[in-house]
Design a protein around this motif. Structure first.
Motif, PDB file in Angstrom:
ATOM      1  N   ILE A   1       0.781  -1.118  -0.171  1.00 14.53           N
ATOM      2  CA  ILE A   1      -0.053  -0.068  -0.033  1.00 14.53           C
ATOM      3  C   ILE A   1       0.917   1.245   0.046  1.00 14.53           C
ATOM      4  CG2 ILE A   1      -1.927   1.433   1.205  1.00 14.53           C
ATOM      5  CD1 ILE A   1      -2.806  -1.272   2.235  1.00 14.53           C
ATOM      6  N   TYR A   2       0.466   2.014  -0.998  1.00 16.82           N
ATOM      7  CA  TYR A   2       1.107   3.438  -0.823  1.00 16.82           C
ATOM      8  C   TYR A   2       0.378   4.451  -0.430  1.00 16.82           C
ATOM      9  CZ  TYR A   2       3.377   7.549  -2.492  1.00 16.82           C
ATOM     10  OH  TYR A   2       4.181   8.931  -2.582  1.00 16.82           O
ATOM     11  N   THR A   3       0.684   5.470   0.558  1.00 17.99           N
ATOM     12  CA  THR A   3      -0.276   6.373   1.187  1.00 17.99           C
ATOM     13  C   THR A   3       0.092   7.492   0.350  1.00 17.99           C
ATOM     14  OG1 THR A   3      -0.210   5.081   3.265  1.00 17.99           O
ATOM     15  CG2 THR A   3      -0.945   7.332   3.121  1.00 17.99           C
ATOM     16  N   ALA A   4      -0.707   8.275  -0.151  1.00 10.00           N
ATOM     17  CA  ALA A   4      -0.483   9.689  -0.911  1.00 10.00           C
ATOM     18  C   ALA A   4      -0.145  10.683   0.109  1.00 10.00           C
ATOM     19  CB  ALA A   4      -1.819   9.914  -1.653  1.00 10.00           C
ATOM     20  N   ALA A   5       0.439  11.619  -0.306  1.00 16.33           N
ATOM     21  CA  ALA A   5       0.983  12.807   0.345  1.00 16.33           C
ATOM     22  C   ALA A   5      -0.274  13.345   1.172  1.00 16.33           C
ATOM     23  CB  ALA A   5       1.690  13.754  -0.398  1.00 16.33           C
ATOM     24  N   THR A   6       0.177  14.052   2.331  1.00 19.40           N
ATOM     25  CA  THR A   6      -0.712  14.624   3.171  1.00 19.40           C
ATOM     26  C   THR A   6      -1.643  15.836   2.285  1.00 19.40           C
ATOM     27  OG1 THR A   6       0.461  14.336   5.033  1.00 19.40           O
ATOM     28  CG2 THR A   6      -1.038  16.001   5.149  1.00 19.40           C
ATOM     29  N   GLY A   7      -2.903  15.665   2.258  1.00 18.15           N
ATOM     30  CA  GLY A   7      -3.972  16.493   1.819  1.00 18.15           C
ATOM     31  C   GLY A   7      -4.432  16.041   0.246  1.00 18.15           C
ATOM     32  N   ASN A   8      -3.651  14.886  -0.088  1.00 22.34           N
ATOM     33  CA  ASN A   8      -3.975  14.379  -1.482  1.00 22.34           C
ATOM     34  C   ASN A   8      -5.163  13.406  -1.209  1.00 22.34           C
ATOM     35  OD1 ASN A   8      -2.048  16.192  -2.154  1.00 22.34           O
ATOM     36  ND2 ASN A   8      -0.507  14.707  -3.217  1.00 22.34           N
ATOM     37  N   THR A   9      -6.373  13.760  -1.045  1.00 23.88           N
ATOM     38  CA  THR A   9      -7.296  12.786  -0.589  1.00 23.88           C
ATOM     39  C   THR A   9      -8.292  12.660  -1.746  1.00 23.88           C
ATOM     40  OG1 THR A   9      -8.462  14.622   0.484  1.00 23.88           O
ATOM     41  CG2 THR A   9      -7.064  13.423   1.865  1.00 23.88           C
ATOM     42  N   ALA A  10      -8.196  13.428  -2.800  1.00 25.39           N
ATOM     43  CA  ALA A  10      -9.255  13.177  -4.005  1.00 25.39           C
ATOM     44  C   ALA A  10      -8.356  13.155  -5.171  1.00 25.39           C
ATOM     45  CB  ALA A  10     -10.208  14.541  -3.887  1.00 25.39           C
ATOM     46  N   PHE A  11      -9.305  12.388  -6.116  1.00 25.94           N
ATOM     47  CA  PHE A  11      -8.420  12.605  -7.628  1.00 25.94           C
ATOM     48  C   PHE A  11      -7.990  13.781  -7.976  1.00 25.94           C
ATOM     49  CE2 PHE A  11     -11.300   8.609  -8.248  1.00 25.94           C
ATOM     50  CZ  PHE A  11     -10.202   7.706  -8.213  1.00 25.94           C
ATOM     51  N   SER A  12      -8.404  14.778  -7.806  1.00 23.94           N
ATOM     52  CA  SER A  12      -8.377  16.027  -8.303  1.00 23.94           C
ATOM     53  C   SER A  12      -7.195  16.626  -7.387  1.00 23.94           C
ATOM     54  CB  SER A  12      -9.394  17.245  -8.102  1.00 23.94           C
ATOM     55  OG  SER A  12      -9.899  17.244  -6.853  1.00 23.94           O
ATOM     56  N   THR A  13      -6.652  15.974  -6.285  1.00 25.54           N
ATOM     57  CA  THR A  13      -5.419  16.553  -5.627  1.00 25.54           C
ATOM     58  C   THR A  13      -4.151  15.666  -5.567  1.00 25.54           C
ATOM     59  OG1 THR A  13      -6.326  15.315  -3.378  1.00 25.54           O
ATOM     60  CG2 THR A  13      -6.912  17.893  -3.905  1.00 25.54           C
ATOM     61  N   LEU A  14      -4.291  14.633  -6.152  1.00 22.83           N
ATOM     62  CA  LEU A  14      -3.421  13.544  -6.305  1.00 22.83           C
ATOM     63  C   LEU A  14      -2.201  14.227  -7.393  1.00 22.83           C
ATOM     64  CD1 LEU A  14      -5.098  10.172  -6.969  1.00 22.83           C
ATOM     65  CD2 LEU A  14      -3.853  10.750  -4.809  1.00 22.83           C
TER      66      LEU A  14
ATOM     67  N   ASP B   1       2.671  11.172  -6.322  1.00 16.99           N
ATOM     68  CA  ASP B   1       1.776  10.010  -5.650  1.00 16.99           C
ATOM     69  C   ASP B   1       1.769   8.686  -6.487  1.00 16.99           C
ATOM     70  OD1 ASP B   1       0.848  11.147  -3.352  1.00 16.99           O
ATOM     71  OD2 ASP B   1      -0.679  12.350  -4.461  1.00 16.99           O
ATOM     72  N   PHE B   2       1.559   8.956  -7.883  1.00 12.64           N
ATOM     73  CA  PHE B   2       1.485   7.981  -8.730  1.00 12.64           C
ATOM     74  C   PHE B   2       3.035   7.302  -8.882  1.00 12.64           C
ATOM     75  CE2 PHE B   2      -2.376  10.320 -10.043  1.00 12.64           C
ATOM     76  CZ  PHE B   2      -3.027   9.134 -10.021  1.00 12.64           C
ATOM     77  N   GLU B   3       4.062   8.242  -9.117  1.00 12.87           N
ATOM     78  CA  GLU B   3       5.350   7.486  -9.063  1.00 12.87           C
ATOM     79  C   GLU B   3       5.530   6.756  -7.931  1.00 12.87           C
ATOM     80  OE1 GLU B   3       7.489  10.947 -11.337  1.00 12.87           O
ATOM     81  OE2 GLU B   3       7.437  11.370  -9.302  1.00 12.87           O
ATOM     82  N   GLY B   4       5.021   7.035  -6.529  1.00 15.48           N
ATOM     83  CA  GLY B   4       5.104   6.184  -5.643  1.00 15.48           C
ATOM     84  C   GLY B   4       4.510   4.941  -5.532  1.00 15.48           C
ATOM     85  N   VAL B   5       3.372   4.766  -6.170  1.00 14.93           N
ATOM     86  CA  VAL B   5       2.667   3.418  -6.441  1.00 14.93           C
ATOM     87  C   VAL B   5       3.570   2.601  -7.342  1.00 14.93           C
ATOM     88  CG1 VAL B   5       0.738   2.471  -7.561  1.00 14.93           C
ATOM     89  CG2 VAL B   5       0.301   4.251  -6.167  1.00 14.93           C
ATOM     90  N   VAL B   6       4.086   3.259  -8.660  1.00 17.75           N
ATOM     91  CA  VAL B   6       5.012   2.358  -9.276  1.00 17.75           C
ATOM     92  C   VAL B   6       6.174   2.030  -8.590  1.00 17.75           C
ATOM     93  CG1 VAL B   6       6.267   2.892 -11.377  1.00 17.75           C
ATOM     94  CG2 VAL B   6       4.164   3.700 -11.397  1.00 17.75           C
ATOM     95  N   GLY B   7       6.848   2.694  -7.690  1.00 18.23           N
ATOM     96  CA  GLY B   7       7.756   2.261  -6.792  1.00 18.23           C
ATOM     97  C   GLY B   7       7.449   1.135  -6.252  1.00 18.23           C
ATOM     98  N   LYS B   8       6.264   0.869  -5.656  1.00 16.65           N
ATOM     99  CA  LYS B   8       5.803  -0.185  -4.890  1.00 16.65           C
ATOM    100  C   LYS B   8       5.858  -1.360  -5.570  1.00 16.65           C
ATOM    101  CE  LYS B   8       4.918   1.272  -0.418  1.00 16.65           C
ATOM    102  NZ  LYS B   8       5.203   0.461   0.670  1.00 16.65           N
ATOM    103  N   CYS B   9       5.873  -1.407  -6.947  1.00 18.81           N
ATOM    104  CA  CYS B   9       5.419  -2.717  -7.926  1.00 18.81           C
ATOM    105  C   CYS B   9       6.612  -3.154  -8.076  1.00 18.81           C
ATOM    106  CB  CYS B   9       5.080  -1.964  -9.420  1.00 18.81           C
ATOM    107  SG  CYS B   9       4.321  -3.338 -10.324  1.00 18.81           S
ATOM    108  N   PRO B  10       6.953  -4.641  -7.693  1.00 17.16           N
ATOM    109  CA  PRO B  10       8.062  -5.278  -7.773  1.00 17.16           C
ATOM    110  C   PRO B  10       8.528  -5.679  -9.519  1.00 17.16           C
ATOM    111  CG  PRO B  10       6.348  -6.805  -6.868  1.00 17.16           C
ATOM    112  CD  PRO B  10       5.867  -5.226  -7.388  1.00 17.16           C
TER     113      PRO B  10
END
Length: 184
Positions: free
Chosen positions: A105-118, A122-131
Motif C-alpha cells: 500500500i502506498y499512502t498519498a501525500a498529506t492533503g492528497n485525498t481526492a483524484f483532483s489533488t493527487l 503519488d503515482f510514482e510512489g505507486v509504481v515504486g511499490k510494484c516489484p
C-alpha cells in the motif's frame, strides 16, 4: 476449479570459490485457486413488444445482459468481500486492505485525498511499490472520472502538448503502463 502456481520466493545467487560447492537455494511456490462461478440474467418483456419489434428489443436485451455480466465481474473482482452477493469471491480491495499486504500500500501525500489533488509523486510512489517481476503485466485500474481528474489532468499540465496531441487525446496509458477503466 483450477490451481495456478504463484511464485513466493526465488533462487539466491552466491559467490563461489574455485572448486567449492555452490550453496543450494530453492524457489518457493504456493497456488491461487480459481473456481468457476455461474452468473445468470433473466429478462422479460410483453409479447406485444415481441410481435412489434423483436430484433431491436432482443439487441437491447443482449446489450443490457452483457453490461450486467461485466458489471458483476468487475464488482466481484474489485470489491468482493466473500459474501453471497459476490459469489463467495474476495476482490482486490478487501484482500489488500486485510492487513496482510500493508507493504503493497502506498499512502498519498498529506492533503492528497481526492483524484483532483493527487500529484505525480503519488503515482510514482505507486509504481515504486510494484516489484520488477510484476511490471511486465502491470496496469492501472481506475474509474473514468478518476482518470480524467487525476492522470489526464497531470498529463495535460505536464506541458509539451501540441494542438494535435490535445485534440487526439492522451490515450489510455500513464507513466508507461496501460490504463483500464472500470465503473466500479
Amino acid at each position: 476449479t483450477l490451481q495456478i502456481p504463484r511464485r513466493t520466493g526465488g533462487l539466491t545467487a552466491y559467490f563461489v570459490n574455485e572448486s567449492a560447492e555452490v550453496t543450494a537455494s530453492d524457489m518457493t511456490w504456493d497456488s491461487v485457486t480459481l473456481t468457476a462461478k455461474k452468473v445468470g440474467v433473466l429478462n422479460r418483456w410483453p409479447s406485444e413488444l415481441d410481435e412489434d419489434a423483436i430484433i431491436s428489443i432482443a439487441d437491447k436485451a443482449a446489450m443490457e445482459a452483457a453490461y450486467a455480466f461485466a458489471d458483476k465481474e468487475d464488482s466481484c473482482g474489485f470489491n468482493g468481500d466473500g459474501t453471497s452477493t459476490y459469489g463467495g469471491i474476495y476482490g482486490l480491495f478487501p484482500k489488500i486492505d486485510n492487513g496482510s499486504y500493508t507493504a503493497s500500500i502506498y499512502t498519498a501525500a498529506t492533503g492528497n485525498t481526492a483524484f483532483s489533488t493527487l500529484d505525480l509523486e503519488d503515482f510514482e510512489g505507486v509504481v515504486g511499490k510494484c516489484p520488477l517481476y510484476a511490471r511486465g503485466n502491470a496496469k492501472w485500474y481506475i474509474s473514468a472520472p478518476g482518470f480524467s481528474a487525476s492522470m489526464q489532468r497531470l498529463m495535460y499540465a505536464a506541458g509539451g502538448n501540441t494542438v494535435g496531441s490535445i485534440a487526439g487525446g492522451t490515450g489510455l496509458s500513464f507513466l508507461g503502463y496501460p490504463v483500464v477503466l472500470s465503473q466500479v
